[in-house]
Design a protein around this motif. Structure first.
Motif, PDB file in Angstrom:
ATOM      1  N   VAL A  37     -25.636  10.134  16.964  1.00  0.00           N
ATOM      2  CA  VAL A  37     -25.118   9.003  16.185  1.00  0.00           C
ATOM      3  C   VAL A  37     -25.995   8.645  14.985  1.00  0.00           C
ATOM      4  O   VAL A  37     -25.483   8.354  13.915  1.00  0.00           O
ATOM      5  N   ASN A  66     -21.656   9.648  22.584  1.00  0.00           N
ATOM      6  CA  ASN A  66     -20.220   9.890  22.416  1.00  0.00           C
ATOM      7  C   ASN A  66     -19.561  10.703  23.515  1.00  0.00           C
ATOM      8  O   ASN A  66     -18.357  10.895  23.490  1.00  0.00           O
ATOM      9  N   GLU A  80     -13.363  11.922  15.942  1.00  0.00           N
ATOM     10  CA  GLU A  80     -14.608  11.510  15.285  1.00  0.00           C
ATOM     11  C   GLU A  80     -15.821  11.777  16.181  1.00  0.00           C
ATOM     12  O   GLU A  80     -16.864  12.221  15.709  1.00  0.00           O
ATOM     13  N   SER A  81     -15.675  11.504  17.473  1.00  0.00           N
ATOM     14  CA  SER A  81     -16.774  11.756  18.403  1.00  0.00           C
ATOM     15  C   SER A  81     -17.099  13.249  18.452  1.00  0.00           C
ATOM     16  O   SER A  81     -18.256  13.652  18.452  1.00  0.00           O
ATOM     17  N   GLN A  84     -18.936  14.362  15.416  1.00  0.00           N
ATOM     18  CA  GLN A  84     -20.334  13.933  15.417  1.00  0.00           C
ATOM     19  C   GLN A  84     -21.191  14.847  16.307  1.00  0.00           C
ATOM     20  O   GLN A  84     -22.304  15.217  15.928  1.00  0.00           O
ATOM     21  N   LEU A 413     -22.479   1.011  25.597  1.00  0.00           N
ATOM     22  CA  LEU A 413     -22.083   0.636  24.235  1.00  0.00           C
ATOM     23  C   LEU A 413     -20.674   1.068  23.903  1.00  0.00           C
ATOM     24  O   LEU A 413     -20.205   0.827  22.796  1.00  0.00           O
ATOM     25  N   MET A 415     -18.974   3.727  23.147  1.00  0.00           N
ATOM     26  CA  MET A 415     -18.575   4.608  22.035  1.00  0.00           C
ATOM     27  C   MET A 415     -17.640   5.700  22.520  1.00  0.00           C
ATOM     28  O   MET A 415     -16.987   6.363  21.729  1.00  0.00           O
ATOM     29  N   PHE A 434     -24.135  -8.572  24.140  1.00  0.00           N
ATOM     30  CA  PHE A 434     -23.624  -9.075  22.859  1.00  0.00           C
ATOM     31  C   PHE A 434     -22.096  -9.104  22.884  1.00  0.00           C
ATOM     32  O   PHE A 434     -21.462  -8.307  23.567  1.00  0.00           O
ATOM     33  N   GLU A 435     -21.538  -9.987  22.054  1.00  0.00           N
ATOM     34  CA  GLU A 435     -20.077 -10.028  21.903  1.00  0.00           C
ATOM     35  C   GLU A 435     -19.572  -8.641  21.516  1.00  0.00           C
ATOM     36  O   GLU A 435     -20.098  -8.016  20.591  1.00  0.00           O
ATOM     37  N   ARG A 440     -14.248  -4.678  22.510  1.00  0.00           N
ATOM     38  CA  ARG A 440     -13.889  -5.942  21.863  1.00  0.00           C
ATOM     39  C   ARG A 440     -13.342  -6.957  22.870  1.00  0.00           C
ATOM     40  O   ARG A 440     -12.434  -6.642  23.643  1.00  0.00           O
TER      41      ARG A 440
ATOM     42  N   MET B  16     -25.491 -18.708  11.589  1.00  0.00           N
ATOM     43  CA  MET B  16     -25.490 -18.280  12.997  1.00  0.00           C
ATOM     44  C   MET B  16     -26.872 -17.737  13.325  1.00  0.00           C
ATOM     45  O   MET B  16     -27.480 -17.061  12.495  1.00  0.00           O
ATOM     46  N   ASN B  18     -29.394 -15.272  15.812  1.00  0.00           N
ATOM     47  CA  ASN B  18     -29.314 -14.008  16.563  1.00  0.00           C
ATOM     48  C   ASN B  18     -28.122 -13.132  16.167  1.00  0.00           C
ATOM     49  O   ASN B  18     -27.425 -12.589  17.027  1.00  0.00           O
ATOM     50  N   ASP B  20     -26.618 -10.053  15.731  1.00  0.00           N
ATOM     51  CA  ASP B  20     -27.086  -8.730  16.158  1.00  0.00           C
ATOM     52  C   ASP B  20     -26.382  -7.632  15.375  1.00  0.00           C
ATOM     53  O   ASP B  20     -25.374  -7.883  14.713  1.00  0.00           O
ATOM     54  N   ASP B  22     -24.693  -5.168  16.455  1.00  0.00           N
ATOM     55  CA  ASP B  22     -23.333  -4.906  16.936  1.00  0.00           C
ATOM     56  C   ASP B  22     -22.346  -5.812  16.205  1.00  0.00           C
ATOM     57  O   ASP B  22     -21.214  -5.433  15.949  1.00  0.00           O
ATOM     58  N   LYS B  23     -22.803  -7.035  15.889  1.00  0.00           N
ATOM     59  CA  LYS B  23     -21.939  -7.972  15.172  1.00  0.00           C
ATOM     60  C   LYS B  23     -21.827  -7.546  13.708  1.00  0.00           C
ATOM     61  O   LYS B  23     -20.766  -7.647  13.112  1.00  0.00           O
ATOM     62  N   LYS B  27     -19.592  -0.601  17.159  1.00  0.00           N
ATOM     63  CA  LYS B  27     -19.795   0.830  17.449  1.00  0.00           C
ATOM     64  C   LYS B  27     -18.724   1.765  16.928  1.00  0.00           C
ATOM     65  O   LYS B  27     -19.014   2.905  16.615  1.00  0.00           O
ATOM     66  N   LEU B  30     -19.662   3.653  13.946  1.00  0.00           N
ATOM     67  CA  LEU B  30     -20.884   4.472  13.964  1.00  0.00           C
ATOM     68  C   LEU B  30     -20.566   5.946  14.131  1.00  0.00           C
ATOM     69  O   LEU B  30     -21.458   6.767  14.247  1.00  0.00           O
ATOM     70  N   LYS B  31     -19.273   6.267  14.182  1.00  0.00           N
ATOM     71  CA  LYS B  31     -18.913   7.666  14.417  1.00  0.00           C
ATOM     72  C   LYS B  31     -18.889   8.480  13.132  1.00  0.00           C
ATOM     73  O   LYS B  31     -18.592   9.666  13.148  1.00  0.00           O
ATOM     74  N   TYR B  44     -16.888  -6.820  11.443  1.00  0.00           N
ATOM     75  CA  TYR B  44     -15.472  -6.558  11.712  1.00  0.00           C
ATOM     76  C   TYR B  44     -14.832  -7.590  12.631  1.00  0.00           C
ATOM     77  O   TYR B  44     -13.751  -8.094  12.356  1.00  0.00           O
ATOM     78  N   GLU B  45     -15.517  -7.910  13.730  1.00  0.00           N
ATOM     79  CA  GLU B  45     -14.880  -8.807  14.699  1.00  0.00           C
ATOM     80  C   GLU B  45     -14.892 -10.266  14.250  1.00  0.00           C
ATOM     81  O   GLU B  45     -14.127 -11.082  14.755  1.00  0.00           O
ATOM     82  N   LEU B  46     -15.760 -10.589  13.285  1.00  0.00           N
ATOM     83  CA  LEU B  46     -15.725 -11.938  12.711  1.00  0.00           C
ATOM     84  C   LEU B  46     -14.662 -11.997  11.616  1.00  0.00           C
ATOM     85  O   LEU B  46     -14.134 -13.062  11.305  1.00  0.00           O
ATOM     86  N   PHE B  48     -11.749  -9.894  11.381  1.00  0.00           N
ATOM     87  CA  PHE B  48     -10.373  -9.568  11.744  1.00  0.00           C
ATOM     88  C   PHE B  48     -10.072  -9.988  13.177  1.00  0.00           C
ATOM     89  O   PHE B  48     -10.938  -9.855  14.051  1.00  0.00           O
ATOM     90  N   ASP B  49      -8.845 -10.441  13.421  1.00  0.00           N
ATOM     91  CA  ASP B  49      -8.470 -10.728  14.800  1.00  0.00           C
ATOM     92  C   ASP B  49      -8.049  -9.426  15.485  1.00  0.00           C
ATOM     93  O   ASP B  49      -8.114  -8.349  14.877  1.00  0.00           O
ATOM     94  N   GLU B  50      -7.613  -9.533  16.736  1.00  0.00           N
ATOM     95  CA  GLU B  50      -7.323  -8.313  17.489  1.00  0.00           C
ATOM     96  C   GLU B  50      -6.135  -7.533  16.931  1.00  0.00           C
ATOM     97  O   GLU B  50      -5.974  -6.354  17.215  1.00  0.00           O
ATOM     98  N   LYS B  55      -9.407 -13.191   9.237  1.00  0.00           N
ATOM     99  CA  LYS B  55      -9.654 -14.500   9.828  1.00  0.00           C
ATOM    100  C   LYS B  55     -10.314 -15.476   8.849  1.00  0.00           C
ATOM    101  O   LYS B  55     -10.848 -16.487   9.254  1.00  0.00           O
TER     102      LYS B  55
END
Lengths: 468, 200
Positions: A37, A66, A80-81, A84, A413, A415, A434-435, A440, B16, B18, B20, B22-23, B27, B30-31, B44-46, B48-50, B55
């Motif tokens: 990655v 991946n 994509e995976s 990579q 994670l 992926m 983490f969120e 998601r 905000m 922390n 991170d 990921d926020k 992931k 990351l491909k 992205y998640e802040l 766009f909604d699902e 947003k």
């Protein structure tokens, strides 16, 4: 007489290639782990600049983030995976980097295979484009995560430009109570010092509760140093370290071994060494820990309740807590033991080693995964998987209704295909809540492997001490 | 790497703690095997909604669409080492981030990409956050040479930065090129190491 030095000071000073007048240092990197990655852009950079690898033999590559954890004979379905992973294979071939194939029994998560192969040794500097490189600090090696630009820098020069870190010591005094594992120690530490508590520092872990740990447990502790804000964690090498390393494929052989071991015995911090920060915890006070929120510092004992934002020390923290609770879909004051789970994930570079699987199997044995719960066991490497199968652990898991998977990073994670759906709640042995981390809208509660297995068989977060 | 000398632009508020990596970039982005085009996944998640609908995240609001500076809470960039985080910020036009503290790896990664991370005491971040709340009027100037931030009302704040990092950023220097100039020192180190630690 020379000033007393810490373990970190000793490793740092012995790796200095150059120190500029402004204090910036060039340090030598002994070993470099590479995964799919964070490396493609680094190899691309080398190509564009017409640069070569300085020491391919000091580098070891494997695909882990991946890869699917189900049947791999048909390759990777996600395009994509797949690209990579293929890119990593091509880069390793072009630049002469040793690469462990996906179907090789040694394949696994970088931070699990490094120690397994004896690639990780005390006193070394080890880097990888992955923040959990801190894992290798369990061997008394200075190991830390780097970005892709630094990956390229190490590939080209076998060095890194760095500023020295500060020294921090965390001492966990006394023996661990029954049911309290390495994961509980590190979660309690992060809960105490916070996710920025170690920023700018290298944490050295000490005290009886730490030295009592096996190498597997020490790796779990050092692994989550990054969740405490530190780039690296360290534990002084001792007999347990040497016993673990001896005989591993890349460990020093007879003759060289004696010389290496003698040098490693000089690594522990000098008795009067000075630390910039000291923190002490009493192991007796640490019960099994669970995270309730979306930061690894959001920990409570399993016997506790979800905290109330109204009790937060400041407005910023209050807002963050309220946001976490809304995301997690839980109310302040809820007893931790009443929180139901949909999925269970046992694995990752934090808790994907043989001891972790034994701990989970001890809980799973003779029980069944609760109705409606999906529970995955993802060994950290092919060798961990083989070992577990030799011990019959896979049968325990399969009979109990757990899914026995192929090794990789998996749902830590998400992926690959292993992920949470929006709103799903997971008892996870990974390192980040983490969120969106596990998918998601997914809700993660971090805990030890025994605790995760207890959640699987009861269908809710449960106190492992009631089950063993 | 693009040089960083003086930057004038709109500062966007992200109050905000922390935040991170990921926020900053989840992931699924990351491909890629490239460094470019990552702004698509930024926050992205802040954003766009699902169902993929916007947003009204701060960087999508008209006043902040051209923001070059981000003002955020403590421990910005914690978590994973992914350099995709600074790549995504850079791709979206962000060249400077101001916060009361940063996570180490992210902080370091910024400098490799011509982004200036500035750590200031919380009270000063709070003032700049108030300034940033003023929308398109939140024009801030960051002068790296003088290590000074000038707010929309002319208020000035000094900031600290490591001299070597400042030098590299101001001149857009390639770290690898600099280190390769020390090849003889690296050779000498390796020779000594082979003698003292032959097991390596």
């Amino acid at each position: 007489m020379a000033a007393p030095r810490t373990l970190f000071d000793k490793i740092w000073e012995s790796h200095l290639v150059d120190r500029q007048d402004d204090g910036t240092c060039l340090i030598y990197i002994d070993r470099h782990l590479v995964h799919e990655v964070t490396s493609p852009q680094a190899f691309e950079g080398l190509r564009l600049a017409g640069r070569q690898l300085r020491r391919p033999e000091a580098t070891l590559a494997v695909a882990d983030h991946n890869v699917p954890t189900t049947d791999r004979s048909a390759g990777i379905a996600d395009e994509e995976s797949r690209i990579q992973v293929e890119t990593l294979i091509r880069n390793c071939a072009d630049f002469g980097v040793p690469y462990i194939e996906v179907d090789d029994p040694r394949q696994g998560i970088v931070h699990i295979i490094g120690p397994e192969q004896g690639f990780t040794l005390p006193g070394m500097t080890i880097v990888c484009g992955d923040s959990h490189t801190s894992t290798h600090g369990a061997f008394g090696a200075l190991a830390f995560g780097i970005g892709t630009s630094e990956v390229e820098h190490v590939l080209a020069t076998q060095t890194l430009i760095q500023q020295p870190a500060k020294n921090m010591r965390i001492t966990v005094e006394g023996a661990r109570p029954v049911g309290t594992t390495a994961k509980d120690l590190i979660l309690a530490i992060i809960g105490k010092i916070g996710t920025a508590g170690g920023t700018g520092h290298v944490i050295e872990y000490a005290g009886q509760a730490i030295t009592d740990l096996s190498m597997e447990g020490r790796m779990t502790v050092c692994n989550m140093s990054i969740e405490a804000g530190a780039r690296a964690g360290l534990i002084a090498p001792d007999e347990a370290t040497f016993d673990y390393i001896k005989g591993r494929p890349m460990a020093p052989k007879a003759g060289a071994w004696e010389q290496a071991e003698a040098a490693w015995r000089g690594l522990p911090s000098d008795p009067d060494a000075r630390y910039d920060k000291e923190v002490t915890l009493a192991a007796a006070e640490i019960a099994p820990q669970v995270t309730w929120g979306t930061s690894p510092e959001d920990v409570v004992p399993v016997t506790g309740r979800v905290p109330d934002p109204a009790d937060a020390p400041d407005e910023g923290k209050r807002q963050a807590m309220a946001r976490s609770l809304a995301y997690m879909g839980i109310k302040a004051g809820t007893p931790i033991g009443e929180i139901p789970v949909d999925k269970v994930f046992i694995g990752s570079c934090t808790n994907g080693r043989i001891e972790d699987l034994r701990e989970a199997a001890a809980v799973a044995k003779g029980r069944k995964v609760a109705e409606g719960v999906q529970a995955l066991i993802v060994p950290g490497s092919g060798l961990v998987k083989n070992q577990a199968e030799e011990e019959g652990l896979h049968k325990v898991f399969i009979e109990a209704g757990f899914e026995w998977r192929e090794p990789g990073c998996s749902m830590c994670l998400a992926m690959n295909a292993d992920k949470l759906e929006p709103g799903e709640r997971c008892a996870s042995t990974s390192n980040r809540n983490f969120e969106g981390r596990q998918g998601r809208g997914g809700r993660t509660h971090l805990m030890s492997p025994g605790m995760a297995a207890a959640a699987a068989v009861t269908g809710r977060i449960a106190d492992v001490r009631d089950l063993v | 790497m693009e040089k960083f000398t003086k930057l004038t632009g709109v500062a966007a508020p992200l109050p905000m703690v922390n935040v991170d990596t990921d926020k900053i970039i989840p992931k699924q982005f990351l491909k890629t095997i490239k460094r470019t085009g990552l702004s698509e996944g930024l926050f992205y998640e802040l954003r766009f909604d699902e169902d993929g609908n916007k947003k009204d995240f701060v960087l999508d609001q008209p006043a902040y669409r051209d923001a070059k500076i981000l003002v955020a809470g403590e421990n910005f960039g914690c978590g994973s080492s992914r350099e995709h985080a600074p790549w995504a910020l850079l791709d979206a036009g962000i060249r400077c981030i101001i916060a009361s503290s940063f996570a180490d790896i992210f902080y370091n990664n910024c400098f490799k990409n011509g982004i200036l991370p500035i750590a200031l005491p919380q009270e000063q971040v709070d003032l700049l956050m108030d300034d940033a709340e003023r929308g398109a009027n939140a024009v801030v100037t960051v002068d790296l040479e003088t290590q000074e931030i000038t707010g929309p009302d002319g208020g000035r704040v000094q900031f600290e930065i490591d001299p070597f990092r400042k030098h590299c950023l101001m001149n857009g220097l390639d770290d690898i090129g600099l280190s390769l100039q020390k090849a003889n020192k690296i050779d000498a180190f390796e020779a000594k190491r082979r003698q003292e630690q032959p097991w390596l």
